[in-house]
Design a protein around this motif. Sequence first.
Motif, mmCIF file in Angstrom:
data_model
loop_
_atom_site.group_PDB
_atom_site.id
_atom_site.type_symbol
_atom_site.label_atom_id
_atom_site.label_comp_id
_atom_site.label_asym_id
_atom_site.label_seq_id
_atom_site.Cartn_x
_atom_site.Cartn_y
_atom_site.Cartn_z
ATOM 1 N N SER A 184 0.673 -1.296 0.132
ATOM 2 C CA SER A 184 -0.523 -0.224 -0.235
ATOM 3 C C SER A 184 1.008 1.016 -0.257
ATOM 4 O O SER A 184 0.897 2.447 -0.672
ATOM 5 N N GLY A 185 2.090 1.190 0.705
ATOM 6 C CA GLY A 185 2.727 2.687 0.480
ATOM 7 C C GLY A 185 1.859 3.229 1.484
ATOM 8 O O GLY A 185 2.299 4.359 1.425
ATOM 9 N N ALA A 186 1.136 3.505 2.520
ATOM 10 C CA ALA A 186 0.482 4.344 3.327
ATOM 11 C C ALA A 186 0.785 4.064 4.584
ATOM 12 O O ALA A 186 2.352 3.765 4.927
ATOM 13 N N SER A 187 0.279 5.319 4.698
ATOM 14 C CA SER A 187 0.919 5.679 6.450
ATOM 15 C C SER A 187 0.567 6.026 7.557
ATOM 16 O O SER A 187 0.707 6.148 8.701
ATOM 17 N N ARG A 188 -0.966 5.171 7.300
ATOM 18 C CA ARG A 188 -2.123 4.963 8.393
ATOM 19 C C ARG A 188 -2.683 4.183 8.227
ATOM 20 O O ARG A 188 -3.065 4.261 6.338
ATOM 21 N N CYS A 189 -3.154 3.005 8.758
ATOM 22 C CA CYS A 189 -4.485 1.987 8.780
ATOM 23 C C CYS A 189 -5.390 2.169 9.767
ATOM 24 O O CYS A 189 -4.128 1.944 11.443
ATOM 25 N N GLU A 190 -5.877 1.733 9.834
ATOM 26 C CA GLU A 190 -7.471 1.745 10.763
ATOM 27 C C GLU A 190 -7.949 0.405 10.639
ATOM 28 O O GLU A 190 -8.075 -0.280 10.070
ATOM 29 N N ILE A 191 -8.015 -0.666 11.935
ATOM 30 C CA ILE A 191 -8.776 -1.664 11.695
ATOM 31 C C ILE A 191 -9.756 -1.728 12.461
ATOM 32 O O ILE A 191 -9.744 -0.960 14.057
ATOM 33 N N ALA A 192 -11.356 -1.714 12.501
ATOM 34 C CA ALA A 192 -12.154 -1.890 13.222
ATOM 35 C C ALA A 192 -13.307 -2.883 13.593
ATOM 36 O O ALA A 192 -13.206 -3.655 12.440
ATOM 37 N N VAL A 193 -13.404 -3.508 15.064
ATOM 38 C CA VAL A 193 -13.796 -4.540 15.231
ATOM 39 C C VAL A 193 -15.128 -3.610 15.656
ATOM 40 O O VAL A 193 -15.194 -4.197 16.456
ATOM 41 N N GLU A 194 -16.580 -4.176 14.671
ATOM 42 C CA GLU A 194 -17.823 -4.613 15.711
ATOM 43 C C GLU A 194 -18.824 -4.868 15.107
ATOM 44 O O GLU A 194 -19.036 -5.736 14.252
ATOM 45 N N GLY A 195 -19.198 -5.546 16.235
ATOM 46 C CA GLY A 195 -20.366 -6.858 16.801
ATOM 47 C C GLY A 195 -21.597 -6.492 17.449
ATOM 48 O O GLY A 195 -22.054 -5.516 18.296
ATOM 49 N N THR A 196 -22.911 -6.871 17.006
ATOM 50 C CA THR A 196 -23.387 -6.824 17.080
ATOM 51 C C THR A 196 -23.573 -8.502 18.371
ATOM 52 O O THR A 196 -23.337 -9.277 17.951
ATOM 53 N N THR A 197 -25.228 -8.610 18.507
ATOM 54 C CA THR A 197 -25.156 -9.601 18.634
ATOM 55 C C THR A 197 -25.419 -10.559 17.569
ATOM 56 O O THR A 197 -25.409 -12.245 18.498
ATOM 57 N N GLU A 198 -25.984 -10.847 16.622
ATOM 58 C CA GLU A 198 -25.905 -11.523 15.805
ATOM 59 C C GLU A 198 -24.987 -11.772 14.652
ATOM 60 O O GLU A 198 -24.547 -12.314 14.974
ATOM 61 N N ARG A 199 -24.411 -10.533 14.194
ATOM 62 C CA ARG A 199 -23.330 -10.239 13.943
ATOM 63 C C ARG A 199 -22.054 -9.955 13.932
ATOM 64 O O ARG A 199 -22.156 -8.724 14.315
ATOM 65 N N VAL A 200 -20.853 -10.092 13.245
ATOM 66 C CA VAL A 200 -19.692 -8.976 13.682
ATOM 67 C C VAL A 200 -19.374 -8.679 12.407
ATOM 68 O O VAL A 200 -19.185 -9.307 11.357
ATOM 69 N N ARG A 201 -18.391 -7.643 12.459
ATOM 70 C CA ARG A 201 -17.783 -6.665 11.381
ATOM 71 C C ARG A 201 -16.611 -6.108 11.485
ATOM 72 O O ARG A 201 -16.233 -5.787 11.901
ATOM 73 N N LEU A 202 -15.937 -6.459 10.260
ATOM 74 C CA LEU A 202 -14.858 -6.426 10.288
ATOM 75 C C LEU A 202 -14.038 -5.033 9.413
ATOM 76 O O LEU A 202 -14.412 -5.262 7.964
ATOM 77 N N ARG A 203 -13.532 -4.093 9.556
ATOM 78 C CA ARG A 203 -13.045 -3.554 8.630
ATOM 79 C C ARG A 203 -11.882 -2.657 8.806
ATOM 80 O O ARG A 203 -11.311 -1.910 9.497
ATOM 81 N N VAL A 204 -10.434 -2.500 7.758
ATOM 82 C CA VAL A 204 -9.555 -2.740 7.415
ATOM 83 C C VAL A 204 -9.343 -1.554 6.009
ATOM 84 O O VAL A 204 -9.720 -2.126 4.849
#
Length: 468
Positions: free
Chosen positions: A339-359
Amino acid sequence: MTQGSGNRSWWRKASCRTDAWQAARADWKSDMERFKADQRAARATGVPVDNPGPPPTGFSLLPWLLMGMGAFSNVFQAGTPQPWLGALGLLAFNSLYIYVVFRAFVKEKREARSTRVALVLMGVVTCALAIGYGGNWLYFFPLLGLATGAVTRGPWLGRTGLGLTALAVAVSAVRDGWDAVNIGYATFLSTMVTAAILSLSEAVRELRAAREELARRAVEKERLRFSRDLHDLLGHTLSVIVVKSEAARRLARRDMDAALAQITDIESVGRQALTEIREAVTGYREGSLSTELDRARSALEAASIEPVVRHSGPPLTAPTETLLSWVVREAVTNAVRHSGASRCEIAVEGTTERVRLRVVDDGRGVGGAVDAVSGADAVGAVSGVGAASGVSGVGAVSGAGAVNGVSGVGAASGVGAMGSAGTGLKGLAERLAAVGGRLEAGPGPRGGFVVTAELPVEVLEREVAAVG
């Protein structure tokens, strides 16, 4: 004879109590010296120290007795009515104060009836001295408030503090008029602040002790699981090997073919045991999602990429964490390599039924990630994050890729190398789709590259094994 024995018994109890106070003081000083040494080491190395220092004791509240120096000086001044009575009252107050504050830091002693009785007697002595002498003797009310705050906890604290303040104002008003407001304010403040500080300190130490106990139990549980698994894996297998080895030894002189058959069985059992041990070790090596996030943070920092990690939601099952760990590993590998990136964000957000990961990274986007997306059947290796397990195979190839779909080939050392079939973003998308999830990867709306994965919170282990 009886009186002499009673005197000796009293002296022995007083001596034992003095020895106990001296021992407690020595322990406190030793803990404080160790705490100061840790603080100096932390300042020298820049690593924060996880040591709250020695717990507070009654010695920390003794210096406040200096507030009574004015009253002490009044005892020796001319014109003080009945100074000997004031001296006895001063001695009684100080003795009760020391008794109460040293019992305030042990829950059982703090809640004992004798402590409450001593506190009430302190109140009686304080009121008597304040009414009889006034002036500097009124400052015993804030000291009484300090002792009350050290002993009182829970819902009674507010009512006790207000009642003591009202008493201080009423008694002080008899002697000093409007100056009673200052005495009342000081009494209320000393009561509430002391109680708040000591309660907070006690809560922090209880939480720390609970965390250490949970960690200790987790280690014991893991040791028990490991020993049980080891027994289940090797106990029966080794017994079979021993029995068949004895049979082969007995048959070797009479029937070589039968002995060779037993030896063949021993080889087969040994190979099966080796496979089972490798599979078990693979399971042990699979870290949790939190562990993978820590590894990802370390790898991004090593690549001079600012990591931003957020993790929220309900607890996840082990298979769900395993799948999300693979996605984190692959996405961070691509960010570090392409990527050559300077910043990377990793977010894990969950509910009672599903979980979502975003990088999300702020790098070159699709152009920098083409190799990572299209290479579904090859996995590279970059140093930084530990290599994934999940393959029954032999060895690891440093610096090279791992050929996909071939059992027996390990992954390279480095960031997120995964040596099982279907690696890469395409393979991960297939894995997630097979268990009711989805994975999307592409350029972000403001540039960079975005990897999004969604999964049910409860993924069954057999489903992961079926797609692995």
